[in-house]
Write an enzyme that holds these catalytic residues in place. Structure first.
Site, PDB file in Angstrom:
ATOM      1  N   PRO A 286      51.759 -47.499 -53.672  1.00  0.00           N
ATOM      2  CA  PRO A 286      51.505 -47.492 -54.821  1.00  0.00           C
ATOM      3  C   PRO A 286      50.397 -46.559 -55.558  1.00  0.00           C
ATOM      4  CG  PRO A 286      50.188 -49.224 -53.682  1.00  0.00           C
ATOM      5  CD  PRO A 286      51.198 -48.507 -52.836  1.00  0.00           C
ATOM      6  N   CYS A 354      47.000 -25.745 -79.276  1.00  0.00           N
ATOM      7  CA  CYS A 354      47.915 -24.801 -80.194  1.00  0.00           C
ATOM      8  C   CYS A 354      49.330 -25.209 -79.749  1.00  0.00           C
ATOM      9  CB  CYS A 354      47.674 -23.242 -80.263  1.00  0.00           C
ATOM     10  SG  CYS A 354      45.984 -23.115 -80.675  1.00  0.00           S
ATOM     11  N   GLU A 355      49.812 -26.497 -80.030  1.00  0.00           N
ATOM     12  CA  GLU A 355      51.065 -26.887 -79.797  1.00  0.00           C
ATOM     13  C   GLU A 355      51.389 -28.207 -80.607  1.00  0.00           C
ATOM     14  OE1 GLU A 355      53.407 -26.132 -76.915  1.00  0.00           O
ATOM     15  OE2 GLU A 355      52.163 -24.978 -75.911  1.00  0.00           O
TER      16      GLU A 355
HETATM   17  C1  PLP Z   1      54.690 -40.623 -57.210  1.00  0.00           C
HETATM   18  C2  PLP Z   1      55.349 -41.484 -56.030  1.00  0.00           C
HETATM   19  C3  PLP Z   1      54.644 -42.563 -55.591  1.00  0.00           C
HETATM   20  C4  PLP Z   1      53.541 -43.466 -56.558  1.00  0.00           C
HETATM   21  O1  PLP Z   1      54.393 -43.769 -57.505  1.00  0.00           O
HETATM   22  P1  PLP Z   1      53.745 -44.664 -58.779  1.00  0.00           P
HETATM   23  O2  PLP Z   1      54.753 -45.124 -59.693  1.00  0.00           O
HETATM   24  O3  PLP Z   1      52.424 -44.170 -59.370  1.00  0.00           O
HETATM   25  O4  PLP Z   1      53.360 -46.151 -58.073  1.00  0.00           O
HETATM   26  C5  PLP Z   1      54.889 -43.031 -54.514  1.00  0.00           C
HETATM   27  N1  PLP Z   1      55.705 -42.317 -53.518  1.00  0.00           N
HETATM   28  C6  PLP Z   1      56.027 -41.391 -53.853  1.00  0.00           C
HETATM   29  C7  PLP Z   1      56.951 -40.563 -52.741  1.00  0.00           C
HETATM   30  C8  PLP Z   1      55.742 -40.673 -54.735  1.00  0.00           C
HETATM   31  O5  PLP Z   1      56.442 -39.386 -55.272  1.00  0.00           O
END
Ligand code: PLP
Length: 431
Positions: A286, A354-355
């Site tokens: 997570p 500036c976008e």
């Molecule tokens: C980005 C990523 C996560 C975390 O994703 P969340 O949506 O922030 O929980 C976990 N594992 C991998 C391989 C990722 O690329």
């Protein structure tokens, strides 16, 4: 420091409460932090990080599991440390994140390494550290890891990241589990890939990995993906592979406004239903779920202007600080830190970059503001500072961590000198 959860008091923590009309981070006024640290600045609640970690951990209480916090959401050392102190491992996607995870005190034995393009140097560092798991995203990478491990005289613990071809029904830029995505290997090719790995002396097969996307607000894509992973595990075991770990990735969505994402318990129920009887350790990655709502971006109003009938509130935070609105058309709640000055009218909250894409909110009902007013952008604890840049030569924002009535600057605001660090003017070439 006091920790309500550690003391066993199940106190529901509101990370950013409003008291006497003023927004706080835990027990510290955001106005006081802005006064001391300046703006723009990210403020994180340690209590909220801990509460989120504990809730997810508790939801998986019945099964062997490791929560490997995905550093890419927010890689600040103090944020990582707060989670590691609670028992978290780390999911890293680069040598830089591995360095940060170790520096923050994450035990190597709880670090997993994902990513489609690991360099030899990155592989070597991860082997050196002795990480828990390499999530291998192609057969060419498998051969590379095998070679580097044999040269170091070790065996790398691996899982293939399989791509179950499910649509996570999220923004296309954060969908990773479709057949056409660059991530992982197609699940249909997994048996051949595992057979190849089994014959190699530099790797040891320990599991299967899958991560289908980010900000998922429905359970069906997780359930679909895991049921495919489950079938694969039966096939792999029948072919004699020892599968001890299932890494289910990250991706659980959070509430930015009207979303109704599943809670930790509902998510855990789906994961456990698919995997519990397999006797595997479940690894979770997570990121957003642990950090997004543990952070706000504090920014100050520079001025208000009206072009034709359109009202703009120009603030000192911009797309280089928080790119999610510009990049994903993401909605993040913005509110004045002080009491509202009157009834709302639609405004665009924009930064000085500036976008035309540089906005934090579009056509948002907002009360009147005056120069110097502080605004807080919620949901900024994940993919905020981590995705920030120096575009328009803007020094990157400060980061602050709060716990109860204390706060500390956990990353200094960049200086102008920081902006040019490492640059030289070679006179013989420039003239
Ligand atoms: C980005 C990523 C996560 C975390 O994703 P969340 O949506 O922030 O929980 C976990 N594992 C991998 C391989 C990722 O690329």
């Amino acid at each position: 420091m006091r920790s309500p959860a550690a003391a066993g008091e199940p106190r529901a923590l509101e990370a950013f409460p409003r008291r006497a009309g003023v927004l706080f981070a835990e027990d510290v006024s955001l106005a006081q932090i802005a006064e001391a640290v300046g703006t723009p600045c990210f403020v994180y609640s340690a209590g909220a990080l801990v509460a989120a970690y504990d809730a997810l951990d508790a939801a998986f209480r019945g099964v062997p599991h490791t929560l490997c916090y995905a550093l890419k959401a927010n890689m600040n050392l103090a944020v990582v440390r707060t989670l590691v102190a609670r028992g978290a491992g780390a999911d890293v996607t680069s040598g830089g994140e591995l360095f940060r995870a170790l520096r923050a005190g994450a035990p190597a034995g709880r670090i997993v390494y994902s990513g489609v393009g690991k360099t030899d140097d990155e592989i070597d560092r991860a082997l050196d550290a002795g990480i828990k798991l390499f999530n291998v995203e192609s057969r060419s990478e498998l051969r590379r890891i095998d070679l580097r491990a044999r040269q170091s005289g070790v065996r790398a613990p691996i899982a293939f990241r399989v791509n179950p071809d499910v649509d996570p029904k999220t923004h296309p830029y954060v969908s990773t589990g479709l057949r056409t995505s660059k991530f992982g290997i197609p699940i249909s090719e997994a048996m051949d890939a595992y057979a190849e790995a089994k014959a190699l002396d530099g790797v040891r097969i320990v599991g299967v990995d899958c991560h289908i996307g980010s900000q998922l607000t429905r359970l069906e894509p997780f359930a679909d993906a895991l049921s495919r992973v489950r079938s694969l595990i039966f096939e792999l075991r029948a072919a004699g592979h020892a599968i001890e770990i299932v890494d289910v990735g990250g991706g659980l969505g959070v509430r930015y406004s009207e979303e109704r994402p599943p809670d930790a318990g509902e998510y855990a129920a789906v994961v456990c239903k698919a995997l519990r009887d397999l006797g595997c350790e479940i690894v979770l990655e997570p990121g957003r779920w642990l950090t997004a709502n543990a952070g706000v971006l504090l920014t100050r109003v520079l001025l208000e202007k009206t072009n034709d009938d359109k009202r703009f509130v120009v603030v000192d935070g911009a797309m280089n600080d928080l790119i999610r609105p510009a990049l994903y058309q993401a909605f993040q709640t913005i509110e004045p830190v002080g009491p509202p000055r009157g009834p709302t009218r639609p405004v665009d909250v924009v930064g000085p970059v500036c976008e035309s894409g540089d906005f934090l909110a579009k056509d948002r009902p907002f009360p009147p503001v005056e120069r110097g007013d502080l605004l807080a952008v919620r949901g900024a604890g994940a993919y905020g500072f981590a995705m920030s840049s120096n575009y328009n030569a803007r020094p990157r924002a400060a980061e602050v961590l709060v716990r109860a009535d204390r706060f500390a600057v956990v990353r200094e605001r960049e200086s102008l000198e920081d902006l040019v660090r490492g640059e030289t003017i070679p006179r013989e070439i420039t003239g």
